[in-house]
Design an enzyme around this catalytic site. Structure first.
Site, PDB file in Angstrom:
ATOM      1  N   LYS A  80       0.854  -1.204   0.000  1.00  0.00           N
ATOM      2  CA  LYS A  80       0.000   0.000   0.000  1.00  0.00           C
ATOM      3  C   LYS A  80       0.882   1.244   0.000  1.00  0.00           C
ATOM      4  O   LYS A  80       1.864   1.312   0.747  1.00  0.00           O
ATOM      5  CB  LYS A  80      -0.916  -0.045   1.236  1.00  0.00           C
ATOM      6  CG  LYS A  80      -2.009   1.030   1.233  1.00  0.00           C
ATOM      7  CD  LYS A  80      -2.929   0.871   2.447  1.00  0.00           C
ATOM      8  CE  LYS A  80      -4.060   1.882   2.447  1.00  0.00           C
ATOM      9  NZ  LYS A  80      -4.948   1.755   3.613  1.00  0.00           N
ATOM     10  N   SER A 155      -9.864   1.980   2.525  1.00  0.00           N
ATOM     11  CA  SER A 155      -9.007   2.724   1.625  1.00  0.00           C
ATOM     12  C   SER A 155      -8.022   1.851   0.843  1.00  0.00           C
ATOM     13  O   SER A 155      -7.467   2.293  -0.157  1.00  0.00           O
ATOM     14  CB  SER A 155      -8.204   3.758   2.422  1.00  0.00           C
ATOM     15  OG  SER A 155      -7.389   3.095   3.390  1.00  0.00           O
ATOM     16  N   SER A 179     -10.012  -0.351   6.815  1.00  0.00           N
ATOM     17  CA  SER A 179      -9.435  -0.339   5.457  1.00  0.00           C
ATOM     18  C   SER A 179      -8.640  -1.564   5.050  1.00  0.00           C
ATOM     19  O   SER A 179      -8.206  -1.656   3.901  1.00  0.00           O
ATOM     20  CB  SER A 179      -8.561   0.894   5.277  1.00  0.00           C
ATOM     21  OG  SER A 179      -9.380   2.016   5.139  1.00  0.00           O
TER      22      SER A 179
END
Ligand code: GLN
Length: 499
Positions: A80, A155, A179
């Site tokens: 990420k 997210s 997330s």
């Protein structure tokens, strides 16, 4: 060669260790897959082709020298874009960090490299991890590999989509309010939010520091456990890092069993707003757990009803403070620096251009909630609710005697891209079931429990454990996963349409 992308991380590591395939072959297969499908999926913001191949070559050389390889050596991973990577762009999905090249690795990045995990690149995300759909990214939305017109969760939608599209067998997410778990649920993958403090936050761009927690994402429970063990552990560079041994997550994942366990069903997590197919699959999971020998009881957690409201005061408050560092002087974007403007004007113009709407909304909300005169009414009250939620958990795990709690991970399956983009309240509801765990700091997992009959999209089962009992997630998760796979005759993801 294309079959390499369908293997689990554990299988890949075993094949590399035995010499059946090389790490370079595995990396090349995944890079080719990314090249073939990522234009459609948009899981990656940056692919580090050269870096990945260099890491893979180093693994092959290590093996050739007869050195012992770690349990995930040579396995590719999607990271990420919230973790700093030395020499590789880190944007946090924001324009404000466009062009910034971090001078250092996050502790998590360093641990991955030391474990010889091959980092393929950085994945798309909602700007500063604020969102539930990855639509708030400044670099365009990511598609859900089950249906590219739908969201992959947020997210961390880039990480979940990379797993579900077989672009990577492992990924890293961060979970401030859900997330990791919510993207896992809506893509039919596995995601774990470890106990707060288990995985170092050093070099992880801060959103809400008392809630943020990095964690493993994978396609199987065992793969998540193997990754958990690599990234968790004490870090002196993070003052909230837990200085205690990592719970035995891999051993638990290898010994899935719920016989004799007490499993609590959270009463608050159903009712209005929950999709019928989600509840149907959840109820089937409850029946499955009973068949596997668990004792299932209903648990009342009345303060959970206030969790969303408390979260949306605490998280914006902390973000308004954390994001103050993006002042156009230190990192990334600088707008209006033409020699005629004051530093304040340059900061204002840069924030105007560099932050998206959701980030601005939260900074304004948080600044207001923290301002003198309103502090006690808003932030102070939210902190009291946080204590009540922690007590609900303590009661369930303490005098209630449950080993784990379960619920649906999300109230609905993946929704169409665009459907909630202009409706922040509807977007916030996606994290209804995941937020209490962040507020209390304990651990939780999401894993697939079937497809919703009405839309054929994946449903996630959430398992919640007390702080520092992360191994229970894996013990229960592995048992549920094995039973579902036996029932379906395959892993759920095998039903995903091939891109
Ligand atoms: N969707 C939640 C939010 O927008 C949670 C985000 C997260 O966990 N990073 O804040």
């Amino acid at each position: 060669m294309t079959d390499l992308i369908k293997l689990t991380a554990a299988e890949i590591a075993a094949k590399i260790a035995s010499g059946e395939v090389t790490a370079v072959q595995v990396t090349e297969a995944h890079l080719a897959r990314i090249e073939a499908v990522d234009e459609k999926v948009n899981a990656f913001l940056h692919v580090d082709r050269e870096g990945a191949l260099a890491q893979a070559r180093a693994v092959d050389e290590k093996r050739a020298r007869g050195e012992k390889l770690g349990p995930l050596a040579g396995v590719p991973l999607a990271l990420k874009d919230i973790f700093t990577t030395k020499g590789i762009p880190t944007t946090v999905g924001s324009k404000i960090l466009e062009g910034w090249i971090p001078p250092y690795d996050a502790t998590l990045t360093r641990r991955l490299k030391e474990a010889d995990v091959v980092i393929l690149g950085k994945t798309n995300m909602d700007e500063f991890a604020m969102g539930s759909s990855t639509e708030n990214s400044a670099y365009g939305p990511t598609g859900n590999p089950w249906d590219l017109t739908k969201i992959p969760g947020g997210s961390g939608g880039g990480s979940s989509a990379a797993l579900a599209s077989y672009e990577a067998p492992l990924a890293i997410g961060t979970d401030t309010g859900g997330s990791i778990r919510q993207p896992a649920a809506v893509t039919g993958t596995v995601g774990v939010k470890p106990t707060y403090g288990a995985v170092s936050r050093y070099g992880m761009v801060a959103f809400s520091s008392s809630l943020d927690q990095g964690g493993p994402c994978a396609r199987t429970v065992l793969d998540a456990a193997l990754l958990h063990e690599v990234i968790a552990g004490h870090d002196p560079l993070d003052s909230t890092s837990i200085d205690a041994p990592v719970p035995p997550v891999v051993e638990a994942a290898r010994n899935g069993d719920v016989k004799g366990m007490r499993v609590g069903v959270v009463k608050q997590f159903r009712g209005e707003g929950y999709q019928a197919g989600v509840l149907q699959r959840f109820d089937e999971s409850v029946e499955l757990l009973k068949e596997l020998g668990a004792e299932v009881i209903e648990v009342d957690c009345p303060s959970f009803d206030l969790a969303l409201a408390a979260y949306y005061l605490i998280a914006p408050s902390e973000c308004s403070s954390n994001l103050a560092r993006f002042d156009a002087m230190r990192y990334g974007l600088r707008v209006g620096d033409d020699g005629t403007k004051s530093a304040e004007d340059v900061t204002a113009l840069t924030r105007e251009a560099g932050f998206g709407d959701e980030v601005k909304r939260r900074v304004i909300l948080g600044t207001y909630a923290l301002s003198s005169g309103y502090y006690d009414a808003y932030y102070g009250s939210a902190q009291k609710v946080r204590t009540l939620i922690t007590r609900d958990f303590e009661k369930a795990f303490g005098e209630g005697g449950v080993d784990v709690l379960i619920s649906p991970t999300t109230p609905t399956t993946a929704f169409p891209i665009g459907e909630r983009a202009d409706d922040p309240m509807a977007m916030y509801l996606a994290d209804l079931c995941t937020i209490p765990t962040n507020l209390a700091g304990n651990a939780a997992m999401s894993l697939p429990c079937g497809l919703a009959p009405e839309d054929g999209m994946p449903v996630g089962l959430q398992i919640i454990a007390p702080a520092m009992a992360d191994d229970r997630l894996y013990r229960v998760g592995a048992a549920v996963e094995a039973a579902f796979n036996a029932r379906w005759g395959h892993a759920l993801l095998e039903e995903a349409p091939v891109l």
